[in-house]
Design a protein around this motif. Structure first.
Motif, mmCIF file in Angstrom:
data_model
loop_
_atom_site.group_PDB
_atom_site.id
_atom_site.type_symbol
_atom_site.label_atom_id
_atom_site.label_comp_id
_atom_site.label_asym_id
_atom_site.label_seq_id
_atom_site.Cartn_x
_atom_site.Cartn_y
_atom_site.Cartn_z
ATOM 1 N N SER A 285 2.167 85.064 31.271
ATOM 2 C CA SER A 285 3.405 84.472 30.662
ATOM 3 C C SER A 285 3.036 83.031 30.123
ATOM 4 C CB SER A 285 4.718 84.413 31.609
ATOM 5 O OG SER A 285 4.280 83.940 32.803
ATOM 6 N N THR A 286 3.538 82.603 28.851
ATOM 7 C CA THR A 286 3.038 81.531 28.583
ATOM 8 C C THR A 286 3.857 80.269 28.835
ATOM 9 O OG1 THR A 286 4.379 81.723 26.519
ATOM 10 C CG2 THR A 286 2.083 82.072 26.434
ATOM 11 N N ASN A 287 4.984 80.276 29.427
ATOM 12 C CA ASN A 287 5.787 79.468 29.983
ATOM 13 C C ASN A 287 6.215 79.905 31.442
ATOM 14 O OD1 ASN A 287 5.880 78.284 27.390
ATOM 15 N ND2 ASN A 287 7.836 79.084 26.851
ATOM 16 N N LEU A 288 6.649 78.543 32.193
ATOM 17 C CA LEU A 288 7.244 79.185 33.476
ATOM 18 C C LEU A 288 8.610 79.687 33.142
ATOM 19 C CD1 LEU A 288 6.274 76.245 35.706
ATOM 20 C CD2 LEU A 288 5.312 78.248 35.716
ATOM 21 N N ILE A 289 8.886 80.742 34.198
ATOM 22 C CA ILE A 289 10.270 81.441 33.886
ATOM 23 C C ILE A 289 11.046 80.811 35.134
ATOM 24 C CG2 ILE A 289 11.239 83.831 34.023
ATOM 25 C CD1 ILE A 289 7.994 84.851 33.706
ATOM 26 N N GLU A 290 12.259 80.356 34.592
ATOM 27 C CA GLU A 290 13.272 79.887 35.333
ATOM 28 C C GLU A 290 14.205 80.554 36.050
ATOM 29 O OE1 GLU A 290 16.100 75.711 35.950
ATOM 30 O OE2 GLU A 290 15.013 76.230 33.984
ATOM 31 N N ILE A 291 14.679 80.453 37.381
ATOM 32 C CA ILE A 291 15.621 81.226 37.986
ATOM 33 C C ILE A 291 16.523 80.300 38.542
ATOM 34 C CG2 ILE A 291 16.375 82.980 39.891
ATOM 35 C CD1 ILE A 291 13.276 83.620 39.932
ATOM 36 N N THR A 292 17.859 80.584 38.389
ATOM 37 C CA THR A 292 18.978 79.815 38.692
ATOM 38 C C THR A 292 19.841 80.495 39.887
ATOM 39 O OG1 THR A 292 19.312 78.493 36.678
ATOM 40 C CG2 THR A 292 20.972 78.421 38.459
ATOM 41 N N VAL A 293 19.702 80.083 41.204
ATOM 42 C CA VAL A 293 20.454 80.872 42.301
ATOM 43 C C VAL A 293 21.994 80.155 42.294
ATOM 44 C CG1 VAL A 293 20.472 81.670 44.535
ATOM 45 C CG2 VAL A 293 18.356 81.655 43.238
ATOM 46 N N THR A 294 22.876 80.871 42.247
ATOM 47 C CA THR A 294 24.143 80.254 42.505
ATOM 48 C C THR A 294 24.855 80.822 43.718
ATOM 49 O OG1 THR A 294 25.128 82.161 41.201
ATOM 50 C CG2 THR A 294 24.671 80.207 39.902
ATOM 51 N N GLU A 295 25.847 80.047 44.121
ATOM 52 C CA GLU A 295 26.727 80.636 45.302
ATOM 53 C C GLU A 295 27.309 81.981 45.412
ATOM 54 O OE1 GLU A 295 27.177 80.082 48.964
ATOM 55 O OE2 GLU A 295 26.552 78.112 47.976
ATOM 56 N N VAL B 290 20.953 78.248 47.168
ATOM 57 C CA VAL B 290 21.397 77.860 45.745
ATOM 58 C C VAL B 290 20.322 76.728 45.402
ATOM 59 C CG1 VAL B 290 23.302 76.583 44.614
ATOM 60 C CG2 VAL B 290 23.790 78.001 46.595
ATOM 61 N N GLY B 291 20.022 76.704 43.874
ATOM 62 C CA GLY B 291 19.224 75.743 43.270
ATOM 63 C C GLY B 291 18.339 76.668 42.101
ATOM 64 N N SER B 292 17.119 76.005 41.805
ATOM 65 C CA SER B 292 16.494 76.796 40.746
ATOM 66 C C SER B 292 14.952 76.533 41.183
ATOM 67 C CB SER B 292 16.767 76.212 39.355
ATOM 68 O OG SER B 292 16.220 74.803 39.408
ATOM 69 N N THR B 293 14.213 77.715 40.552
ATOM 70 C CA THR B 293 12.970 77.590 40.970
ATOM 71 C C THR B 293 12.113 78.428 39.402
ATOM 72 O OG1 THR B 293 11.160 78.323 42.391
ATOM 73 C CG2 THR B 293 12.879 79.958 42.168
ATOM 74 N N THR B 294 10.947 78.265 39.664
ATOM 75 C CA THR B 294 10.208 79.042 38.575
ATOM 76 C C THR B 294 9.205 79.897 39.010
ATOM 77 O OG1 THR B 294 8.693 77.081 38.420
ATOM 78 C CG2 THR B 294 10.775 76.961 36.912
ATOM 79 N N ALA C 155 14.472 81.655 45.653
ATOM 80 C CA ALA C 155 14.397 82.881 45.348
ATOM 81 C C ALA C 155 13.120 83.570 45.743
ATOM 82 C CB ALA C 155 14.740 83.063 44.015
ATOM 83 N N ILE C 156 13.272 85.034 45.977
ATOM 84 C CA ILE C 156 12.200 85.779 46.031
ATOM 85 C C ILE C 156 11.879 86.678 45.060
ATOM 86 C CG2 ILE C 156 10.929 87.301 47.583
ATOM 87 C CD1 ILE C 156 12.273 86.074 50.080
ATOM 88 N N VAL C 157 10.736 86.730 44.449
ATOM 89 C CA VAL C 157 10.338 87.680 43.278
ATOM 90 C C VAL C 157 9.393 88.672 43.772
ATOM 91 C CG1 VAL C 157 9.611 87.684 41.039
ATOM 92 C CG2 VAL C 157 10.980 85.714 41.687
ATOM 93 N N GLU C 158 9.717 89.973 43.645
ATOM 94 C CA GLU C 158 8.570 91.067 44.101
ATOM 95 C C GLU C 158 8.436 92.069 42.851
ATOM 96 O OE1 GLU C 158 9.716 91.847 48.783
ATOM 97 O OE2 GLU C 158 11.424 92.345 47.042
ATOM 98 N N VAL C 159 7.280 92.386 42.695
ATOM 99 C CA VAL C 159 7.038 93.384 41.662
ATOM 100 C C VAL C 159 6.824 94.907 41.973
ATOM 101 C CG1 VAL C 159 4.966 94.131 40.168
ATOM 102 C CG2 VAL C 159 5.460 91.757 40.425
ATOM 103 N N HIS C 160 7.598 95.742 41.601
ATOM 104 C CA HIS C 160 7.702 97.209 41.799
ATOM 105 C C HIS C 160 7.054 97.886 40.405
ATOM 106 C CE1 HIS C 160 9.738 96.462 45.657
ATOM 107 N NE2 HIS C 160 10.187 95.734 44.964
ATOM 108 N N SER C 161 6.089 98.636 40.729
ATOM 109 C CA SER C 161 5.632 99.577 39.817
ATOM 110 C C SER C 161 5.887 101.079 39.947
ATOM 111 C CB SER C 161 4.046 99.293 39.516
ATOM 112 O OG SER C 161 3.602 100.284 38.511
ATOM 113 N N ALA D 236 23.142 85.587 42.132
ATOM 114 C CA ALA D 236 23.717 84.766 43.166
ATOM 115 C C ALA D 236 23.142 85.113 44.426
ATOM 116 C CB ALA D 236 25.268 85.571 43.591
ATOM 117 N N LYS D 237 23.396 83.883 45.284
ATOM 118 C CA LYS D 237 22.877 83.893 46.787
ATOM 119 C C LYS D 237 23.148 85.417 47.264
ATOM 120 C CE LYS D 237 22.930 81.179 50.864
ATOM 121 N NZ LYS D 237 23.534 80.126 51.635
ATOM 122 N N ASP D 238 22.082 85.752 48.311
ATOM 123 C CA ASP D 238 22.148 86.945 48.985
ATOM 124 C C ASP D 238 22.436 88.420 47.877
ATOM 125 O OD1 ASP D 238 21.771 85.637 50.974
ATOM 126 O OD2 ASP D 238 23.851 85.175 51.352
#
Length: 161
Positions: free
Chosen positions: A151-161, A132-136, A46-52, A95-97
């Motif tokens: 953030s105090t904990n890692l934030i988990e992302i799950t990517v599905t098919e 597909v998979g998970s990342t933090t 996954a790609i995580v981007e910030v927009h302000s 979901a993927k894509d």
């Protein structure tokens, strides 16, 4: 003679260590690092981007944030994920894509949203599923070259098919 040289060497090392530790430049990441930052995610999942939406670059000094947590809301203003004083509720799945847009709302010590007078101060993250998979990832709010909040904990992302 040896005692005098050891004494001078000790003083030199002590003064050098003080000079290094008293360096006032805590801005290791560079002078332009300000605002919400994300890091740690696996770009093959996954790609995580910030927009302000804070478009004013005026000289107004923002206050330091004293947050105890945050909420991530979707475009329908529904809470998707919450971290408050170490407790996590909700989950992030995409979901993927597909791109998921979430707004970030910081919480004070009583769990209430920290509201800014300027409505354009909203922070957003975009999460795009790549594989597909998970990342933090983690989030940090930078101000004047240092971290005001993270953030105090890692934030988990799950990517599905």
């Amino acid at each position: 003679m040896f005692n005098v040289n050891m004494k001078n060497l000790f003083i030199f090392i002590l003064v050098s260590m003080m000079a290094i530790s008293c360096d006032n430049d805590d801005n290791v990441a560079g002078p332009d690092l300000d605002g919400l930052q994300v890091s740690g995610f696996d770009e093959s999942i996954a790609i995580v981007e910030v927009h302000s939406h804070d478009e004013e670059e005026g000289d107004d000094e923002e206050e330091h944030e004293d947050a105890d947590g945050f909420i991530l809301e979707d475009e329908n203003e529904q809470e998707v994920y919450r971290q408050f004083q170490g407790t996590v509720t909700g989950s992030i799945s995409v979901a993927k894509d597909v791109m998921l847009e979430l707004t970030v709302h910081l919480l004070d010590a009583s769990g209430e949203e920290i509201v800014h007078e300027d409505e354009d101060h909203e922070m957003e993250i975009e999460i795009t599923g790549v594989g597909v998979g998970s990342t933090t990832f983690s989030m940090e709010l930078w101000h004047d070259g240092h971290v005001d909040w993270s953030s105090t904990n890692l934030i988990e992302i799950t990517v599905t098919e």
